[in-house]
Design a protein around this motif. Structure first.
Motif, PDB file in Angstrom:
ATOM      1  N   LEU A   1      -9.210   0.036   3.757  1.00  0.00           N
ATOM      2  CA  LEU A   1      -8.383  -0.485   2.673  1.00  0.00           C
ATOM      3  C   LEU A   1      -9.278  -0.589   1.440  1.00  0.00           C
ATOM      4  O   LEU A   1      -9.911  -1.604   1.183  1.00  0.00           O
ATOM      5  CB  LEU A   1      -7.820  -1.860   3.048  1.00  0.00           C
TER       6      LEU A   1
ATOM      7  N   GLU B   1      -2.830   2.793   3.364  1.00  0.00           N
ATOM      8  CA  GLU B   1      -3.882   2.567   4.365  1.00  0.00           C
ATOM      9  C   GLU B   1      -3.412   1.695   5.527  1.00  0.00           C
ATOM     10  O   GLU B   1      -3.933   1.798   6.640  1.00  0.00           O
ATOM     11  CB  GLU B   1      -5.101   1.875   3.726  1.00  0.00           C
TER      12      GLU B   1
ATOM     13  N   ILE C   1      -9.736   5.170   7.838  1.00  0.00           N
ATOM     14  CA  ILE C   1      -9.295   5.003   6.449  1.00  0.00           C
ATOM     15  C   ILE C   1      -9.347   3.518   6.099  1.00  0.00           C
ATOM     16  O   ILE C   1      -8.511   2.728   6.552  1.00  0.00           O
ATOM     17  CB  ILE C   1      -7.865   5.541   6.235  1.00  0.00           C
TER      18      ILE C   1
ATOM     19  N   THR D   1       0.820  -1.220   0.000  1.00  0.00           N
ATOM     20  CA  THR D   1       0.000   0.000   0.000  1.00  0.00           C
ATOM     21  C   THR D   1       0.850   1.264   0.000  1.00  0.00           C
ATOM     22  O   THR D   1       0.378   2.322  -0.421  1.00  0.00           O
ATOM     23  CB  THR D   1      -0.945   0.026   1.221  1.00  0.00           C
TER      24      THR D   1
ATOM     25  N   ILE E   1      -5.286  -0.663  10.017  1.00  0.00           N
ATOM     26  CA  ILE E   1      -5.508   0.486   9.149  1.00  0.00           C
ATOM     27  C   ILE E   1      -5.455   1.756   9.978  1.00  0.00           C
ATOM     28  O   ILE E   1      -5.656   1.734  11.195  1.00  0.00           O
ATOM     29  CB  ILE E   1      -6.874   0.395   8.426  1.00  0.00           C
TER      30      ILE E   1
ATOM     31  N   THR F   1      -1.290   4.561  -1.429  1.00  0.00           N
ATOM     32  CA  THR F   1      -2.416   5.000  -0.585  1.00  0.00           C
ATOM     33  C   THR F   1      -2.133   4.842   0.895  1.00  0.00           C
ATOM     34  O   THR F   1      -2.781   5.491   1.723  1.00  0.00           O
ATOM     35  CB  THR F   1      -3.687   4.217  -0.956  1.00  0.00           C
TER      36      THR F   1
ATOM     37  N   ASN G   1      -8.697   0.744  -2.244  1.00  0.00           N
ATOM     38  CA  ASN G   1      -8.135   1.336  -3.450  1.00  0.00           C
ATOM     39  C   ASN G   1      -8.337   0.370  -4.613  1.00  0.00           C
ATOM     40  O   ASN G   1      -8.851  -0.732  -4.431  1.00  0.00           O
ATOM     41  CB  ASN G   1      -6.646   1.677  -3.257  1.00  0.00           C
TER      42      ASN G   1
END
Length: 589
Positions: A197, A177, A195, A169, A191, A175, A199
């Protein structure tokens, strides 16, 4: 070329390669958890440690133990010419056993109910490198199950903290996360608050996880992996041409997994592609051929539907009208060729057009800063370029005409096209309002419509004859992706009754129109024996009335056509799945 010796086997290497990379390329197994070719190297799992000896230029290049004989991580140590590596020495083996014992201290004994069972590195390495008994008598640390996002669960008490998911990630999707929280035996993956997970590539962490910590919600408790049959395939939803493994059992698709291809999708697939098989077993699949009788659509058998379609197409051409064929970008090149060949056998002036090409959003690259990274395409059709290649080649010889969708619909509305073969195979409703209106006709202009499609839609009701076709996982063929690469794929499951590949439908109609087959009642159904599985099973498959469709034979015929010679030289064939070998030796009595 410089050479390295690993457990007695000599291998060439490129300067800069790590020991573990050379071993993996040579097929020599070094146990590894945290290492992955597509991620940064952290050397955290420590199971790949080895004894390394290297020539010492200060001592007449005599072999001497590196770092004074200290075990060294093979994933983080670059190769040197003349280096000798031992991962099977007593010291290296003792480390492997120690690492396995440490990783299993808090691991729950839930292999019988774990989805990863059967493809788990912790299971495999425990058997190959671990101890037979556990010496840990204290209470195990228990962690909760976590819902990380729309597609992924985290069973935290199974995690071995390899951090592959965290690095993915951060380094691939960008991103970030996932993170590592806590210390010591309370360290765990989590996480960031608020936010999820979520994407475009999120579910790749399930493939990356070497144990049963990260699991796919969609596949959870669905099937035991040793019952699944794996078939190499190609993405049938977008223009990416991602290489896939389709896992099936009892003629049902259970999951898609990425198949490594460094020139296309590397090690990843997008979540959009991963879950793109849902429509294959949709309740909206067309359940029977349909024909119009006294203005109303009724269910029919294949023979009668073929008869109606053949008569309607011939009647329109005999009346001086043109035949039109709208070839969907969801079809294979072989389907497109067979349909074009059928069209010109009926009407040498036939008009061919590429069907609507869906677009959604914009192209995205992961990592965003890497122009050669994994690309998610906005074009949601797997073979627009391949179909166009076939249409252009088939019409270049002076037969018929190639047109775009707008010209095709204009000719259909004006009555210039008196009969049309429309093909769909999209995963959702695809017919535009203009296409629906043109198919329904207006006033005295009503074209004869033969529809080849998988899912019921408003266009189904507008057609005079509906012939159910099958999805790409039910047939073999070739797709051309956005990089103009021609890639072949194999059928993962037999065609679902009563569907047939579009190429087979075209060949059946051609045989009927040529008078080389006779319509008989009732039609024949073939019992197709499935490959190995949990329970030996069979599937009812509709038989062919004409020549039996074979993708390889069709490609060979296509290659002899002007402009299509590339199908003999440039088609990338899928690698055959590797048969799994049992650990236990089987003796035939």
């Amino acid at each position: 070329m410089p050479k390295i010796t690993i457990n007695g086997k000599v291998s060439d290497f490129t300067p800069g390669q790590m020991i573990i990379q050379v071993a993996n390329a040579a097929g020599q197994e070094i146990p590894q958890y945290c290492y992955h070719d597509g991620l940064s190297i952290v050397a955290s799992c420590r199971i790949c440690l080895a004894e390394v000896w290297q020539p010492n230029p200060r001592n007449n290049n005599a072999l001497e133990p590196l770092m004074g004989g200290k075990l060294i991580p093979t994933c983080q140590t670059a190769c040197a010419d003349g280096m000798v590596v031992y991962t099977d020495s007593p010291k290296a083996v003792a480390n492997q056993k120690a690492v396995m014992e440490y990783l299993l201290i808090n691991h729950p004994l839930d292999c019988p109910v774990c989805d990863q069972s059967g493809e788990c590195f912790l299971q495999d390495y425990s058997y190959q490198y671990g101890r037979a008994e556990s010496r840990f008598e204290e209470t195990k640390v228990k962690n909760p199950k976590k819902d990380l996002g729309p597609h992924v669960y985290l069973y935290a008490d199974r995690c071995i903290m390899c951090t592959r998911c965290v690095r993915f990630t951060r380094e691939v999707t960008g991103t970030s996360e996932l993170t590592v929280q806590g210390r010591g035996n309370r360290e765990e993956i989590d996480i960031f608050p608020g936010i999820a997970l979520d994407n475009e590539l999120a579910a790749n962490v399930v493939d990356l996880c070497p144990v049963g910590a990260l699991l796919d919600k969609d596949f959870l408790f669905a099937q035991r992996v040793w019952f699944l049959k794996s078939t190499p395939s190609i993405d049938g939803l977008t223009a990416s041409g991602d290489n896939l493994i389709v896992d099936t059992n009892d003629a049902k698709v259970y999951r898609f997994k990425p198949r490594t291809n460094m020139s296309v999708n590397k090690w990843w697939i997008s979540d959009e592609i991963r879950y793109s098989h849902k429509h294959v077993h949709s309740e909206k699949r067309i359940a029977s051929p349909l024909r119009r009788q006294f203005g109303v659509q009724v269910e029919s058998d294949w023979n009668r539907a073929y008869h109606e379609a053949a008569n309607g197409l011939k009647a329109a051409v005999s009346a001086g009208k043109r035949l039109g064929v709208l070839i969907s970008p969801m079809l294979s090149c072989e389907d497109a060729y067979s349909l074009a060949k059928l069209a010109f056998s009926i009407d040498p002036r036939a008009m061919l057009a590429l069907g609507p090409v869906p677009m959604s959003g914009k192209d995205k690259t992961f990592p965003p800063t890497d122009p050669n990274g994994y690309k998610v395409y906005a074009e949601k059709a797997p073979n627009a370029r391949g179909v166009k290649r076939v249409i252009d080649a088939m019409t270049a010889a002076g037969k018929g005409a190639a047109s775009d969708v707008g010209q095709f619909l204009s000719a259909l509305r004006s009555g210039q096209i008196g009969a049309a073969i429309l093909t769909g195979n999209y995963p959702s409703d695809w017919a535009t309002a203009d296409l629906l209106n043109a198919a329904r006709g207006s006033g005295s202009i009503k074209p004869f419509i033969v529809l080849l499609d998988t899912l019921a839609s408003p266009l189904t009701d507008a057609a005079d004859v509906v012939l159910p076709s099958c999805t790409w996982v039910e047939k073999a063929g070739t797709f051309e992706n956005a990089r103009n690469m021609l890639q072949a794929f194999e059928a993962a499951i037999p065609p679902m009754e009563p569907s047939k590949p579009e190429a087979q439908i075209a060949m059946d109609l051609a045989a009927i129109l040529a008078g080389s087959t006779t319509i008989v009642e009732p039609e024949t159904i073939v019992i197709h024996a499935e490959k190995r599985g949990q329970v030996p099973d069979s599937v009812r498959v509709m038989s062919a009335l004409g020549e039996l469709y074979n993708a390889a034979h069709t490609r060979e015929e296509m290659s002899r056509h002007a402009g299509l010679g590339t199908f003999a030289t440039d088609v990338s064939m899928p690698a055959l799945p590797v048969e799994q070998q049992p650990d236990m030796q089987m003796v035939e009595l």
